[in-house]
Design a protein around this motif. Structure first.
Motif, PDB file in Angstrom:
ATOM      1  N   UNK A 235       0.895  -1.267   0.223  1.00  0.00           N
ATOM      2  CA  UNK A 235      -0.344  -0.144   0.131  1.00  0.00           C
ATOM      3  C   UNK A 235       0.865   1.227  -0.128  1.00  0.00           C
ATOM      4  N   UNK A 236       2.069   1.390   0.753  1.00  0.00           N
ATOM      5  CA  UNK A 236       2.606   2.527   0.924  1.00  0.00           C
ATOM      6  C   UNK A 236       3.163   2.985  -0.408  1.00  0.00           C
ATOM      7  N   UNK A 237       4.207   1.280  -1.380  1.00  0.00           N
ATOM      8  CA  UNK A 237       4.196   1.413  -2.311  1.00  0.00           C
ATOM      9  C   UNK A 237       3.400   2.239  -3.487  1.00  0.00           C
ATOM     10  N   UNK A 238       2.063   2.025  -3.319  1.00  0.00           N
ATOM     11  CA  UNK A 238       1.220   2.278  -4.464  1.00  0.00           C
ATOM     12  C   UNK A 238       0.937   4.121  -4.181  1.00  0.00           C
ATOM     13  N   UNK A 239       0.356   4.395  -2.711  1.00  0.00           N
ATOM     14  CA  UNK A 239       0.723   4.874  -2.562  1.00  0.00           C
ATOM     15  C   UNK A 239       1.763   6.311  -3.054  1.00  0.00           C
ATOM     16  N   UNK A 240       2.987   5.915  -2.837  1.00  0.00           N
ATOM     17  CA  UNK A 240       3.989   6.472  -3.384  1.00  0.00           C
ATOM     18  C   UNK A 240       3.399   6.924  -5.053  1.00  0.00           C
ATOM     19  N   UNK A 241       3.804   6.035  -5.034  1.00  0.00           N
ATOM     20  CA  UNK A 241       4.407   5.520  -6.694  1.00  0.00           C
ATOM     21  C   UNK A 241       2.952   6.652  -7.463  1.00  0.00           C
ATOM     22  N   UNK A 242       1.243   6.691  -6.602  1.00  0.00           N
ATOM     23  CA  UNK A 242       0.593   7.150  -7.519  1.00  0.00           C
ATOM     24  C   UNK A 242       0.716   9.094  -6.999  1.00  0.00           C
ATOM     25  N   UNK A 243       1.358   8.906  -5.892  1.00  0.00           N
ATOM     26  CA  UNK A 243       1.802  10.756  -5.936  1.00  0.00           C
ATOM     27  C   UNK A 243       2.849  11.031  -6.384  1.00  0.00           C
ATOM     28  N   UNK A 244       4.208  10.432  -6.703  1.00  0.00           N
ATOM     29  CA  UNK A 244       4.648  11.321  -7.966  1.00  0.00           C
ATOM     30  C   UNK A 244       4.341  10.924  -9.256  1.00  0.00           C
ATOM     31  N   UNK A 245       2.770   9.989  -9.508  1.00  0.00           N
ATOM     32  CA  UNK A 245       2.411   9.982 -11.358  1.00  0.00           C
ATOM     33  C   UNK A 245       1.869  11.484 -10.731  1.00  0.00           C
ATOM     34  N   UNK A 246       0.448  11.811 -10.119  1.00  0.00           N
ATOM     35  CA  UNK A 246      -0.138  12.683 -10.129  1.00  0.00           C
ATOM     36  C   UNK A 246       0.465  14.023 -10.226  1.00  0.00           C
ATOM     37  N   UNK A 247       1.695  13.997  -9.923  1.00  0.00           N
ATOM     38  CA  UNK A 247       2.966  15.654  -9.849  1.00  0.00           C
ATOM     39  C   UNK A 247       3.286  15.425 -11.693  1.00  0.00           C
ATOM     40  N   UNK A 248       4.177  14.711 -11.901  1.00  0.00           N
ATOM     41  CA  UNK A 248       4.008  14.447 -12.943  1.00  0.00           C
ATOM     42  C   UNK A 248       3.372  14.618 -14.138  1.00  0.00           C
ATOM     43  N   UNK A 249       2.256  14.149 -13.492  1.00  0.00           N
ATOM     44  CA  UNK A 249       1.355  14.408 -14.979  1.00  0.00           C
ATOM     45  C   UNK A 249       0.277  15.983 -14.833  1.00  0.00           C
ATOM     46  N   UNK A 250       0.912  16.362 -13.419  1.00  0.00           N
ATOM     47  CA  UNK A 250      -0.014  17.553 -13.435  1.00  0.00           C
ATOM     48  C   UNK A 250      -0.268  18.863 -14.186  1.00  0.00           C
ATOM     49  N   UNK A 251       0.812  18.545 -15.020  1.00  0.00           N
ATOM     50  CA  UNK A 251       0.996  20.137 -16.023  1.00  0.00           C
ATOM     51  C   UNK A 251       0.712  19.067 -17.964  1.00  0.00           C
TER      52      UNK A 251
END
Length: 292
Positions: free
Chosen positions: A149-165
């Motif tokens: 779960x921690x791995x998934x949450x970390x990946x989700x946050x990084x991807x959301x940051x990367x996709x924000x632009x």
């Protein structure tokens, strides 16, 4: 081989166990397969070969991804325990993790068991470990799930940051999950997961059909099903929550065929609508995968 060796030496060990599917999950799987004119035996114990046969039957067909996904979700989750019930998914009577590259603690118990059982040194399992193994197995299984779960949450946050632009960009993907409030989309390009609230799909009202893992329009019959390939537009990225929200661009299906000109095209205001609290919550509840 490690499990067999330790059993012969009557050494304590932690097995990697995987139970058969529960009756409830099997009933749900039967209901789903019936929508594809496929059957699951209604009586007798199911063996892994039955599931292999299902997957072989749909191999290289448009339904392959869908059936694979639903069969996987019907399986129990593997765990660690000193009581052996076998590993259903691997079709093994006994199985013990031995050389995992990430060095789970369960592996170390097996290593130390072999050291003691085979007289390989002084770093074997301590006496009396048998009384602790059930608690240790429970803690290891729980820690494994927390780590996932921690791995998934970390990946989700990084991807959301990367996709924000990339707000407004369009992507190809696949429906990776369907719930009453909407559907989860997994993008081909990055593997990123995002959510589409059912209320934003179109002008129709979409009902959730659990048996077929679908959202179905009341008036049009337009259907979006788990596994369908779709095109979506990114309308929101929330890095702190690790959530993405998409707008559906692809039409759904009627009687298995793609349709055009249905309610799948949103009015201009739909893509500008802010997500509700419900959709934000749903976007973080996406289905996960199971490790074996």
């Amino acid at each position: 081989a490690a499990a067999e060796t330790l059993e012969k030496k009557k050494s304590p060990l932690l097995y990697r166990i995987h139970d058969a599917s529960t009756p409830e999950k099997l009933e749900s799987l039967k209901e789903f397969l019936s929508t594809l004119n496929m059957k699951l035996p209604s009586s007798g114990g199911l063996r892994p070969s039955v599931f292999n046969g299902l997957l072989a039957k749909v191999k290289d067909t448009p339904q392959a991804h869908l059936v694979n996904e639903v069969v996987l979700r019907s399986q129990a989750q593997a765990e660690y325990a000193p009581q052996n019930i076998g590993h259903f998914g691997l079709n093994l009577r006994r199985y013990a993790h031995f050389t995992s590259p990430i060095r789970r603690y369960a592996d170390l118990i097996v290593h130390r068991g072999l050291i003691k059982a085979l007289g390989l040194g002084d770093d074997g399992l301590p006496d009396g470990i048998e009384a602790k193994l059930e608690a240790v197995g429970g803690e290891i299984s729980a820690a494994e799930r927390r780590a996932m779960l921690a791995e998934r949450d970390t990946i989700d946050r990084l991807i959301a940051l990367w996709m924000s632009d990339r707000i407004g960009a369009t992507f190809q993907g696949r429906i990776a999950g369907v719930v009453k409030s909407g559907m989860f989309i997994r993008l081909d390009e990055s593997g990123a997961d995002g959510f589409i609230p059912a209320s934003t799909i179109g002008l129709d009202y979409y009902r959730y059909d659990e048996g077929s893992h679908s959202l179905i329009g009341d008036k049009s019959g337009e259907t979006y099903q788990l596994g369908d390939r779709v095109e979506v537009k990114l309308v929101e990225a929330a890095p702190f929550a690790g959530a993405l929200r998409f707008e559906m661009l692809s039409p759904g299906r009627i009687a298995g065929k793609r349709i055009r000109g249905s309610g799948s095209k949103k009015p201009a205001s739909a893509s500008k609508r802010k997500p509700t609290r419900r959709s934000r919550t749903s976007a973080k509840s996406k289905p996960g995968t199971k490790k074996r």
